[in-house]
Structure formats: C-alpha cells, structure tokens
Motif scaffolding. Structure first.
Motif, PDB file in Angstrom:
ATOM      1  N   ARG A  12      66.477 -37.362 105.015  1.00  0.00           N
ATOM      2  CA  ARG A  12      65.705 -38.201 104.105  1.00  0.00           C
ATOM      3  C   ARG A  12      66.550 -38.551 102.895  1.00  0.00           C
ATOM      4  N   THR A  13      66.149 -39.590 102.222  1.00  0.00           N
ATOM      5  CA  THR A  13      66.885 -40.049 101.053  1.00  0.00           C
ATOM      6  C   THR A  13      66.370 -39.341  99.819  1.00  0.00           C
ATOM      7  N   LYS A  14      67.274 -38.911  98.978  1.00  0.00           N
ATOM      8  CA  LYS A  14      66.891 -38.239  97.734  1.00  0.00           C
ATOM      9  C   LYS A  14      66.429 -39.263  96.709  1.00  0.00           C
ATOM     10  N   SER A  15      65.534 -38.836  95.872  1.00  0.00           N
ATOM     11  CA  SER A  15      65.081 -39.699  94.782  1.00  0.00           C
ATOM     12  C   SER A  15      66.114 -39.674  93.661  1.00  0.00           C
ATOM     13  N   ILE A  16      65.964 -40.558  92.701  1.00  0.00           N
ATOM     14  CA  ILE A  16      66.862 -40.615  91.551  1.00  0.00           C
ATOM     15  C   ILE A  16      66.823 -39.301  90.789  1.00  0.00           C
ATOM     16  N   GLU A  17      65.641 -38.752  90.615  1.00  0.00           N
ATOM     17  CA  GLU A  17      65.502 -37.485  89.899  1.00  0.00           C
ATOM     18  C   GLU A  17      66.223 -36.355  90.621  1.00  0.00           C
ATOM     19  N   GLU A  18      66.115 -36.343  91.938  1.00  0.00           N
ATOM     20  CA  GLU A  18      66.781 -35.299  92.724  1.00  0.00           C
ATOM     21  C   GLU A  18      68.297 -35.432  92.652  1.00  0.00           C
ATOM     22  N   LEU A  19      68.800 -36.657  92.678  1.00  0.00           N
ATOM     23  CA  LEU A  19      70.237 -36.882  92.561  1.00  0.00           C
ATOM     24  C   LEU A  19      70.741 -36.417  91.197  1.00  0.00           C
ATOM     25  N   ASN A  21      69.249 -34.256  89.220  1.00  0.00           N
ATOM     26  CA  ASN A  21      69.078 -32.802  89.152  1.00  0.00           C
ATOM     27  C   ASN A  21      70.241 -32.084  89.846  1.00  0.00           C
ATOM     28  N   ASP A  22      70.711 -32.620  90.963  1.00  0.00           N
ATOM     29  CA  ASP A  22      71.886 -32.044  91.639  1.00  0.00           C
ATOM     30  C   ASP A  22      73.068 -31.979  90.676  1.00  0.00           C
ATOM     31  N   SER A  23      73.293 -33.069  89.969  1.00  0.00           N
ATOM     32  CA  SER A  23      74.414 -33.119  89.026  1.00  0.00           C
ATOM     33  C   SER A  23      74.249 -32.100  87.916  1.00  0.00           C
ATOM     34  N   LYS A  24      73.039 -31.954  87.413  1.00  0.00           N
ATOM     35  CA  LYS A  24      72.792 -30.968  86.353  1.00  0.00           C
ATOM     36  C   LYS A  24      73.051 -29.550  86.865  1.00  0.00           C
ATOM     37  N   ILE A  25      72.627 -29.263  88.067  1.00  0.00           N
ATOM     38  CA  ILE A  25      72.851 -27.936  88.667  1.00  0.00           C
ATOM     39  C   ILE A  25      74.349 -27.698  88.861  1.00  0.00           C
ATOM     40  N   TRP A  26      75.054 -28.698  89.354  1.00  0.00           N
ATOM     41  CA  TRP A  26      76.497 -28.560  89.567  1.00  0.00           C
ATOM     42  C   TRP A  26      77.212 -28.267  88.248  1.00  0.00           C
ATOM     43  N   LEU A  27      76.854 -29.015  87.218  1.00  0.00           N
ATOM     44  CA  LEU A  27      77.488 -28.804  85.911  1.00  0.00           C
ATOM     45  C   LEU A  27      77.189 -27.409  85.378  1.00  0.00           C
ATOM     46  N   SER A  28      75.969 -26.972  85.575  1.00  0.00           N
ATOM     47  CA  SER A  28      75.580 -25.635  85.131  1.00  0.00           C
ATOM     48  C   SER A  28      76.375 -24.563  85.867  1.00  0.00           C
ATOM     49  N   GLU A  29      76.525 -24.708  87.160  1.00  0.00           N
ATOM     50  CA  GLU A  29      77.299 -23.760  87.965  1.00  0.00           C
ATOM     51  C   GLU A  29      78.757 -23.705  87.501  1.00  0.00           C
ATOM     52  N   ILE A  81      81.802 -35.312  88.327  1.00  0.00           N
ATOM     53  CA  ILE A  81      80.340 -35.314  88.211  1.00  0.00           C
ATOM     54  C   ILE A  81      79.905 -36.281  87.117  1.00  0.00           C
ATOM     55  N   PHE A  82      80.610 -36.268  85.988  1.00  0.00           N
ATOM     56  CA  PHE A  82      80.271 -37.203  84.909  1.00  0.00           C
ATOM     57  C   PHE A  82      80.445 -38.654  85.365  1.00  0.00           C
ATOM     58  N   GLU A  83      81.520 -38.934  86.086  1.00  0.00           N
ATOM     59  CA  GLU A  83      81.720 -40.279  86.641  1.00  0.00           C
ATOM     60  C   GLU A  83      80.587 -40.627  87.605  1.00  0.00           C
ATOM     61  N   HIS A 107      77.892 -38.759  96.967  1.00  0.00           N
ATOM     62  CA  HIS A 107      77.102 -37.618  96.500  1.00  0.00           C
ATOM     63  C   HIS A 107      77.227 -36.442  97.473  1.00  0.00           C
ATOM     64  N   ASP A 108      77.115 -36.738  98.753  1.00  0.00           N
ATOM     65  CA  ASP A 108      77.238 -35.689  99.772  1.00  0.00           C
ATOM     66  C   ASP A 108      78.641 -35.079  99.770  1.00  0.00           C
ATOM     67  N   ASN A 109      79.667 -35.907  99.648  1.00  0.00           N
ATOM     68  CA  ASN A 109      81.047 -35.402  99.603  1.00  0.00           C
ATOM     69  C   ASN A 109      81.279 -34.543  98.363  1.00  0.00           C
ATOM     70  N   LEU A 110      80.727 -34.975  97.240  1.00  0.00           N
ATOM     71  CA  LEU A 110      80.852 -34.197  96.011  1.00  0.00           C
ATOM     72  C   LEU A 110      80.143 -32.855  96.150  1.00  0.00           C
TER      73      LEU A 110
END
Length: 145
Positions: A12-19, A21-29, A81-83, A107-110
């Motif tokens: 399924r396709t992720k929503s804008i919020e989910e995309l 949120n992924d970036s925020k989680i990655w940055l936090s990690e 991630i910022f890019e 997004h998937d590759n990142l």
C-alpha cells in the motif's frame, strides 16, 4: 521495528504524514546513535591503558576507525534525509506526492540504507561491549589475586 514496517506498509502507499514520520524516526535514531558514539569513544579512550595491557590495542584501533566511519555515514544519511524531506515538501506543494513513484522508490531505498546502517552499528557496539566486558573481568581477576 523492521517487521512492523514490512507488515504494515507492504502493498500500500504511505500517506504524507507516514512518509514524514519515517524521516523523523530516522533522524531520531541517527541522533541517538551519535550520542552513543560519543559515549563509546569516551569509554574506549578512558580505559585505553587497560586495553593495551590486555593485548587488545589492534582491535580497539579497528573499532575506533569504524566508529569514526559510522559517525561520517550518519552525517551523510542525515543530509540525505533532509534532502528527502525537502523533496517531499516540494511534492506537497505541487500536490503529487502519492503519484510520484520515484519518490516512493527513493524513500524505500533510504529506509534500506538506514536499516543497514543501524544494524551495522549495533553489531559494532556489541563487539565493543564484549571487549569492555572481557577487560573488566580480567581487571576483577587481578584484584582477586
């Protein structure tokens, strides 16, 4: 966390919020890993003499290089991630986020790169902890004698 992502998002396709949120989680990690790297550098440097006594100088040098390398990789991933977030912002403005297959593939590759980085770092951390534990045990044995 990996299992949940695969289970929840596959097919399924992720929503804008989910995309986003992924970036925020990655940055936090990555930020957390950077704090841990500082701690590990301090840990390795404060007990350096003990590691020399134990004959582990070469392994510590190797781990120090790997930690420095991981620090650089983390910085590079943060920049990516910022890019990625900037591209998401541009796609939101043009209202074509969901239909942009190139962004989804990026997004998937990142996500794969970040998971690979985290897994490699955890393995390195485990090896460092094993060395520290061995040195502590040897120190304790010397005290008992």
């Amino acid at each position: 966390m990996k299992t949940k992502l695969k289970k929840d998002w596959r097919g399924r396709t992720k929503s804008i919020e989910e995309l986003h949120n992924d970036s925020k989680i990655w940055l936090s990690e990555i930020e957390f890993i950077n704090y841990e790297i500082k701690f590990l550098e301090h840990l390795l440097s404060t007990n350096y003499i003990d590691y020399l006594d134990s004959g582990l100088h070469d392994r510590i040098e190797e781990f120090s290089k790997e930690i420095f390398n991981d620090k650089n990789i983390g910085t590079t991933l943060k920049d990516l991630i910022f890019e990625h977030e900037n591209v998401l912002s541009d796609l939101i403005e043009s209202d074509c986020v969901i239909s942009n297959k190139n962004y989804a593939a990026t997004h998937d590759n990142l996500a794969l790169e970040i998971n690979k980085f985290i897994s490699k770092y955890k393995y390195l951390k485990m090896q460092i902890f094993e060395i520290v534990e061995n040195v502590m045990q040897k120190k304790q044995q010397k005290k008992l004698k």
